[in-house]
Write a protein that holds these residues in place. Structure first.
Motif, PDB file in Angstrom:
ATOM      1  N   GLU A 187       0.843  -1.193   0.000  1.00  7.00           N
ATOM      2  CA  GLU A 187       0.000   0.000   0.000  1.00  7.00           C
ATOM      3  C   GLU A 187       0.883   1.250   0.000  1.00  7.00           C
ATOM      4  N   THR A 188       0.629   2.162  -0.929  1.00  2.00           N
ATOM      5  CA  THR A 188       1.409   3.395  -1.018  1.00  2.00           C
ATOM      6  C   THR A 188       1.127   4.302   0.174  1.00  2.00           C
ATOM      7  N   CYS A 189       2.185   4.855   0.747  1.00  2.00           N
ATOM      8  CA  CYS A 189       2.045   5.810   1.849  1.00  2.00           C
ATOM      9  C   CYS A 189       2.195   7.221   1.294  1.00  2.00           C
ATOM     10  N   ARG A 190       1.109   7.926   1.192  1.00  2.00           N
ATOM     11  CA  ARG A 190       1.159   9.319   0.749  1.00  2.00           C
ATOM     12  C   ARG A 190       1.407  10.191   1.967  1.00  2.00           C
ATOM     13  N   THR A 191       2.479  10.982   1.933  1.00  2.00           N
ATOM     14  CA  THR A 191       2.891  11.729   3.126  1.00  2.00           C
ATOM     15  C   THR A 191       1.795  12.642   3.653  1.00  2.00           C
ATOM     16  N   GLY A 192       0.990  13.206   2.758  1.00  2.00           N
ATOM     17  CA  GLY A 192      -0.072  14.099   3.202  1.00  2.00           C
ATOM     18  C   GLY A 192      -1.168  13.408   3.982  1.00  2.00           C
ATOM     19  N   ASP A 193      -1.205  12.076   3.933  1.00  2.00           N
ATOM     20  CA  ASP A 193      -2.226  11.323   4.666  1.00  2.00           C
ATOM     21  C   ASP A 193      -1.728  10.826   6.020  1.00  2.00           C
ATOM     22  N   LEU A 194      -0.453  11.081   6.322  1.00  2.00           N
ATOM     23  CA  LEU A 194       0.142  10.528   7.534  1.00  2.00           C
ATOM     24  C   LEU A 194       0.019  11.495   8.710  1.00  2.00           C
ATOM     25  N   THR A 195       0.064  10.931   9.914  1.00  2.00           N
ATOM     26  CA  THR A 195       0.064  11.720  11.152  1.00  2.00           C
ATOM     27  C   THR A 195       1.357  11.436  11.897  1.00  2.00           C
ATOM     28  N   VAL A 196       2.050  12.490  12.307  1.00  2.00           N
ATOM     29  CA  VAL A 196       3.347  12.303  12.947  1.00  2.00           C
ATOM     30  C   VAL A 196       3.190  11.887  14.411  1.00  2.00           C
ATOM     31  N   TYR A 197       4.135  11.095  14.849  1.00  2.00           N
ATOM     32  CA  TYR A 197       4.234  10.663  16.239  1.00  2.00           C
ATOM     33  C   TYR A 197       5.538  11.215  16.799  1.00  2.00           C
ATOM     34  N   ARG A 198       5.441  12.024  17.840  1.00  2.00           N
ATOM     35  CA  ARG A 198       6.599  12.710  18.432  1.00  2.00           C
ATOM     36  C   ARG A 198       7.381  13.499  17.386  1.00  2.00           C
TER      37      ARG A 198
END
Length: 485
Positions: free
Chosen positions: A364-375
């Motif tokens: 599955e492609t990870c689009r950076t705009g869909d991600l949530t940062v942790y720390r």
């Protein structure tokens, strides 16, 4: 995958973040058995990152070197605001001194990273002069910054193709450009522009900074007298630590003032500029933005060199819009025309998260705009991947070093408990918000590409070194994290 080279940790990028990460990996767990394997891949042909790429006149730090430098390698040069060549020498000397240079593979560009849950490892595709190879790693650490090194921002300036002179972008400054006696227009008013203008004036150019809107500018001394006094009475490491903390607290104090009492900081900056320029009218017309300080990044000029060049008539500032470029110059929205020989498009950089690497997790492609940062370092739902992101309101290295030290703590925890996989898990119903607290153009243009952050720790990326230091160095590494063998 069994026939491929395998590393425990793969670091991408050999700039200031990658060199710092390599040091922390090499020194965090010297007694680990078997020893942790790691390497650094660098797309360029030399170590240095930003400081190897940017070669435009006057390029320098816009943060003090006591905090932009590494805490384990105190900056000892007399200049606190340092020229780019000094910073590059410092980075390379640090890498040599700590045995990092020999672990860097130059000319190796990472183009893809594929996580396999079945194998609990990343399959990394690398391009180099000999072709394309693959290797695997247990943990992938992206230290490539968030700027696009290959393509700067192109605002499509109207009529620029009709201009008969030379057009250059600071990101790709030509070695053969002689500006002495030539009419140069620098388009822009950000950190690059305010650096270029006095440097070009010193080279004999008749230089004009053409800005659509003003930017808040603060003058700082090139040399820090307090730091230099500390160096005379304390050992180098103690003097470096004391100066570092002085500047950490000072920078944080200014930022907090900008958030709590913006009108006061506006007044302080305006009065400082008026003293330097000797003209309140110039300040009102060209150095008073409509936004509050730190709504966009605050620009720094060492010893007020920009103000001095404008005051002495060696440089000029024009606040206007561009109607069109012509064969011999530029026609402005006001109807005024400027005769120009050289146009420098200091119009900003482009953001590129994760260095443009194509990242997939189990296909599955990870689009950076869909991600949530942790720390501010890892991503929800993405195993064994970290990215180094520095501060926007203080020296990049302050947060970059915390991120690397946190990652080493996490790796040590995984080793002690036999875990092979660490995945941040976001709670349901968490509100998202923009990652970077700036209204700068380069941030707004990248809104769809930038990851999001949450509404509370450990999902909130705070622009506060003191709080981050507590949490990244002493917080519970299992908070919000799931592990697997």
């Amino acid at each position: 995958m069994s026939d491929l080279e395998h590393l425990d940790v793969l670091v991408v990028g050999a700039g200031i973040s990658g060199v710092g990460a390599a040091y922390r990996l090499a020194t965090s767990s010297p007694g680990t058995s078997p020893a942790r394997t790691w390497a650094v891949l660098e797309a360029r042909d030399s170590i240095g990152g930003t400081w190897d790429l940017f070669r435009y006149p006057g390029v320098r730090s816009d943060s003090d070197m006591m905090t932009l430098g590494f805490p384990f390698e105190p900056w000892t040069d007399p200049d606190a605001i340092a020229d780019g060549d000094k910073i590059l020498d410092y980075l390379r000397a640090t890498a040599d001194r700590h045995g990092i240079t020999e672990r860097v593979r130059l000319g190796h560009r990472v183009v893809a990273a594929e996580w396999s849950s079945a194998d609990a490892r990343w399959l990394v595709t690398v391009e180099h002069a000999g072709g394309r190879d693959q290797l695997t790693c247990g943990f992938l650490y992206l230290c490539s910054g968030y700027y696009d090194y290959d393509r700067p921002h192109d605002p499509r300036l109207p009529g620029l193709e009709d201009f008969g002179g030379r057009v250059v972008h600071p990101q790709f400054w030509p070695d053969d450009l002689d500006v002495a006696g030539r009419r140069v227009v620098v388009v822009g008013s950000g950190a690059t522009a305010v650096t270029l203008v006095p440097a070009l004036a010193a080279r004999g150019a008749d230089v004009t900074m053409l800005q659509r809107t003003p930017t808040w500018i603060a003058s700082l001394p090139r040399r820090d007298r307090v730091r230099n006094a500390l160096q005379r009475v304390l050992p180098p490491r103690a003097a470096g630590s004391a100066a570092r903390w002085k500047n950490v607290l000072g920078t944080l104090g200014v930022y907090e003032l900008s958030r709590r009492r913006p009108a006061l900081l506006r007044s302080l900056l305006s009065r400082s500029a008026t003293r330097a320029l000797g003209s309140s009218e110039l300040v009102a017309d060209h150095f008073t933005p409509t936004y509050d300080p730190w709504d966009q990044r605050l620009c720094v000029v060492p010893d007020g060199d920009l103000f001095e060049a404008v005051r002495d008539g060696r440089a000029h500032v024009v606040t206007d819009t561009i109607e069109t470029f012509t064969e011999g110059g530029v026609r402005l929205g006001s109807g005024r025309e400027l005769a120009v020989d050289v146009v420098v498009t200091a119009t900003g950089l482009r953001i590129r998260i994760a260095g443009g690497i194509a990242i997939t997790v189990d296909g599955e492609t990870c689009r950076t705009g869909d991600l949530t940062v942790y720390r501010g370092t890892m991503f929800a739902g993405v195993p064994n991947l970290a990215m180094c992101i520095g501060y926007v309101n203080a020296s990049w290295t302050l947060r970059a070093d915390l991120a690397s030290r946190y990652l080493c703590r996490l790796l040590d925890h995984m080793d002690r408990h036999g875990w092979r996989v660490a995945v941040p898990r976001a709670p349901g119903g968490m509100a998202g918000q923009p990652l970077l607290p700036l209204r700068s153009g380069y941030v707004q243009r990248a809104a769809d590409e930038l990851p999001r952050q949450g509404d509370g720790a450990p999902w909130l990326m705070r622009q506060n070194y003191l709080l981050d230091r507590r949490d990244m160095l002493h917080g519970d590494v299992t908070d919000g994290m799931s592990f697997a063998r």
